[in-house]
Motif scaffolding. Structure first.
Motif, short mmCIF file in Angstrom:
data_model
loop_
_atom_site.label_atom_id
_atom_site.label_comp_id
_atom_site.label_asym_id
_atom_site.label_seq_id
_atom_site.Cartn_x
_atom_site.Cartn_y
_atom_site.Cartn_z
N ARG A 13 0.29 8.83 -7.83
CA ARG A 13 -0.40 10.33 -8.14
C ARG A 13 0.10 11.73 -7.31
NH1 ARG A 13 -5.28 7.68 -8.74
NH2 ARG A 13 -5.81 5.31 -8.40
N ASP A 14 -0.41 12.13 -8.02
CA ASP A 14 0.22 14.51 -7.55
C ASP A 14 -0.20 13.85 -5.70
OD1 ASP A 14 1.55 14.69 -9.45
OD2 ASP A 14 -0.44 15.34 -10.81
N ARG A 15 -1.85 13.82 -6.03
CA ARG A 15 -2.69 13.87 -4.03
C ARG A 15 -2.90 12.37 -4.15
NH1 ARG A 15 -2.76 18.86 -6.63
NH2 ARG A 15 -2.36 20.33 -5.51
N ARG A 16 -2.71 11.81 -2.72
CA ARG A 16 -3.06 10.50 -2.41
C ARG A 16 -4.34 10.58 -1.90
NH1 ARG A 16 -1.36 6.36 -4.24
NH2 ARG A 16 1.28 6.22 -4.86
N GLY A 17 -5.67 10.58 -1.97
CA GLY A 17 -6.99 10.44 -1.68
C GLY A 17 -6.96 9.73 -0.68
N PRO A 18 -8.24 9.25 0.61
CA PRO A 18 -8.61 8.23 1.36
C PRO A 18 -9.34 7.28 0.47
CG PRO A 18 -10.93 9.84 1.09
CD PRO A 18 -9.67 10.83 0.04
N ASP A 19 -8.78 7.28 -0.91
CA ASP A 19 -9.92 5.74 -0.99
C ASP A 19 -7.93 5.22 -1.97
OD1 ASP A 19 -11.85 5.65 -0.06
OD2 ASP A 19 -12.59 7.23 -2.76
N ASP A 20 -7.03 6.50 -2.52
CA ASP A 20 -5.99 5.87 -2.46
C ASP A 20 -5.22 4.58 -2.01
OD1 ASP A 20 -6.65 6.99 -5.31
OD2 ASP A 20 -6.04 8.79 -4.29
N ALA A 21 -3.86 4.11 -2.00
CA ALA A 21 -3.16 3.59 -1.38
C ALA A 21 -2.80 4.43 -0.22
CB ALA A 21 -2.86 2.30 -2.12
N PRO A 22 -2.44 4.17 0.39
CA PRO A 22 -1.80 6.35 1.30
C PRO A 22 0.53 5.92 0.39
CG PRO A 22 -1.72 4.06 2.99
CD PRO A 22 -2.36 3.14 1.49
N GLN A 23 0.78 4.90 -0.06
CA GLN A 23 2.27 4.68 -0.55
C GLN A 23 2.29 4.64 -1.72
OE1 GLN A 23 4.37 6.38 0.98
NE2 GLN A 23 3.48 6.06 3.38
N LEU A 24 3.17 4.34 -3.43
CA LEU A 24 2.90 4.28 -4.35
C LEU A 24 3.66 2.62 -3.67
CD1 LEU A 24 3.49 4.72 -6.67
CD2 LEU A 24 5.86 5.43 -7.02
N SER A 25 4.71 2.25 -3.03
CA SER A 25 5.50 0.65 -2.51
C SER A 25 5.48 0.75 -1.49
CB SER A 25 5.87 0.46 -4.01
OG SER A 25 7.29 1.43 -3.42
N VAL A 26 5.99 -0.94 -1.57
CA VAL A 26 6.50 -1.23 -0.03
C VAL A 26 7.12 -1.71 0.15
CG1 VAL A 26 4.28 0.08 1.91
CG2 VAL A 26 4.91 -2.42 0.74
N GLY A 27 8.21 -2.44 1.00
CA GLY A 27 8.73 -3.53 0.61
C GLY A 27 9.78 -3.99 1.88
N SER A 28 10.28 -4.76 2.15
CA SER A 28 11.32 -4.65 3.21
C SER A 28 12.26 -4.73 2.76
CB SER A 28 10.77 -6.54 4.50
OG SER A 28 11.18 -7.14 3.30
N ALA A 29 13.99 -4.99 4.08
CA ALA A 29 15.13 -4.65 3.31
C ALA A 29 15.70 -5.90 2.77
CB ALA A 29 15.77 -4.19 4.20
N LYS A 30 14.88 -7.63 3.81
CA LYS A 30 15.47 -8.50 3.46
C LYS A 30 15.07 -9.03 2.45
CE LYS A 30 15.28 -12.65 6.20
NZ LYS A 30 15.03 -14.28 6.89
N GLU A 31 13.81 -8.53 2.02
CA GLU A 31 13.13 -9.59 0.46
C GLU A 31 13.57 -8.44 -0.89
OE1 GLU A 31 8.85 -11.59 1.10
OE2 GLU A 31 9.09 -9.11 0.51
N LEU A 32 13.64 -7.02 -0.72
CA LEU A 32 14.60 -6.85 -1.66
C LEU A 32 16.39 -6.16 -2.25
CD1 LEU A 32 12.83 -3.45 -1.24
CD2 LEU A 32 12.65 -4.83 -3.19
N THR A 33 17.06 -6.97 -0.57
CA THR A 33 18.37 -7.60 -1.45
C THR A 33 18.20 -8.48 -1.90
OG1 THR A 33 18.74 -7.97 1.03
CG2 THR A 33 19.15 -6.26 0.36
N TRP A 34 17.49 -9.15 -1.25
CA TRP A 34 17.32 -11.32 -1.91
C TRP A 34 17.18 -10.66 -3.32
CZ3 TRP A 34 13.46 -12.96 -4.72
CH2 TRP A 34 13.33 -14.22 -5.55
N LEU A 35 15.83 -9.50 -3.89
CA LEU A 35 16.12 -10.46 -4.99
C LEU A 35 16.64 -9.28 -5.76
CD1 LEU A 35 13.08 -9.89 -7.42
CD2 LEU A 35 12.89 -7.23 -6.51
N PHE A 36 17.94 -8.16 -5.50
CA PHE A 36 18.84 -7.72 -6.27
C PHE A 36 19.59 -8.38 -6.60
CE2 PHE A 36 16.41 -4.22 -6.73
CZ PHE A 36 17.03 -2.49 -7.45
N THR A 37 19.73 -9.47 -5.11
CA THR A 37 21.06 -10.77 -5.45
C THR A 37 20.32 -11.69 -6.27
OG1 THR A 37 21.62 -10.36 -3.08
CG2 THR A 37 22.37 -12.18 -4.14
N ALA A 38 19.03 -11.70 -6.77
CA ALA A 38 18.32 -13.38 -7.44
C ALA A 38 18.76 -12.40 -8.98
CB ALA A 38 17.33 -12.71 -6.72
#
Length: 302
Positions: free
Chosen positions: A170-195
């Motif tokens: 979204r160009d702008r995030r309103g009060p009814d939208d998710a505050p971020q496009l995505s979230v993640g943890s480094a531990k999970e994402l490094t596991w995902l890329f290794t997989a």
């Protein structure tokens, strides 16, 4: 007895990180420069999360608050690419299936398709645009085609509980939208890329497709700025280096996840920063810190 100040506690905690409290065996021997840079940024109020593992052995080379859920901006579109790759075997969702862009898909920011005349593109081309340049319009069109619920379900099937694509771009995030496009943890994402590197995400064919799209990535402005690669042409390797990475950029967010292979070793890494982007100097300091980690990674693999 007087309690220590919040600032002194923060300094103590991150000086410990620089000594390797969060890291693996002999982490500071190979990654002292990166620990120092991340620790200095944390003292200055930057929220830092990072992790690197050996691609072959899985040994944790260093980690700093790698369990913390961070905003990851465009990195979350990797989950969309995984869902798309898994569906390409379906006759009604093939690589050459044409998708139209609509007014509701329109969004500014990163990407190339918004500047092109073509009103429609094949699914595989849209995935390539996302892998190469985080194309926001291509993301929204593909997300409309597969559905956000399907992407979330795929993430859950993969065992990801701290990593998610939360919304369309979204160009702008309103009060009814998710505050971020995505979230993640480094531990999970490094596991995902290794997989992905091991061909274990969905299956070997889907993993290879995702890695192929990501290998087009042209953003080498963060951690990968230390590797000396051509941002527009590094798929075939250069000085023994092979890189597959994905970046996420938003206001006050800089994040990168990647796989770096060299003559001596391979690593999966992630560095995420959340900061007050009120001064150019603050942003440049974050980029310098990410590059410092990249220099340590380069020394490890080359």
């Amino acid at each position: 007895m007087a309690m220590p100040s919040q600032d002194s506690e923060r300094r103590s905690r991150h000086s410990s990180a620089r000594r390797g409290r969060h890291g693996g065996v002999d982490a500071t021997a190979n990654f002292g420069r990166g620990f120092q840079a991340l620790g200095d940024l944390a003292v200055d109020g930057v929220q830092v999360s990072a992790r690197a593992t050996d691609l072959v052995t899985g040994r944790v080379l260093f980690s700093v608050d790698d369990h913390v859920v961070m905003p990851t901006a465009g990195i979350g579109t990797v989950l969309l690419l995984i869902e798309v790759a898994a569906r390409l075997r379906d006759a009604d969702f093939g690589a050459y299936t044409i998708l139209d862009r609509t007014v509701s898909d329109s969004v500014a920011g990163s990407g190339l398709w918004q500047h092109l005349q073509a009103p429609s593109l094949p699914i595989a081309d849209l995935a390539a645009l996302i892998g190469a340049i985080n194309d926001n319009l291509a993301t929204n069109v593909l997300l409309r085609a597969v559905g956000l619920d399907a992407v979330r379900s795929r993430a859950e099937q993969l065992g990801l509980s701290r990593t998610a694509l939360l919304d369309l771009v979204r160009d702008r995030r309103g009060p009814d939208d998710a505050p971020q496009l995505s979230v993640g943890s480094a531990k999970e994402l490094t596991w995902l890329f290794t997989a992905l590197a091991r061909g274990e995400v969905v299956d070997a064919e889907a993993s290879e497709r995702v890695l192929g799209w990501l290998s087009l990535g042209a953003d080498l402005s963060m951690v990968a700025s230390a590797f000396g690669l051509d941002p527009l042409a590094h798929r075939s390797g250069d000085h023994g280096l092979l890189l597959v990475n994905k970046t996420g950029t938003d206001a006050g967010v800089r994040s990168e996840i990647g796989i770096l292979r060299g003559p001596r070793a391979g690593v999966t890494y992630m560095v995420s920063m959340s900061f007050a982007d009120t001064r150019l100097s603050s942003r440049l300091a974050v980029h310098d810190g990410m590059r410092a980690v990249g220099l340590d990674l380069l020394e490890y693999v080359h």
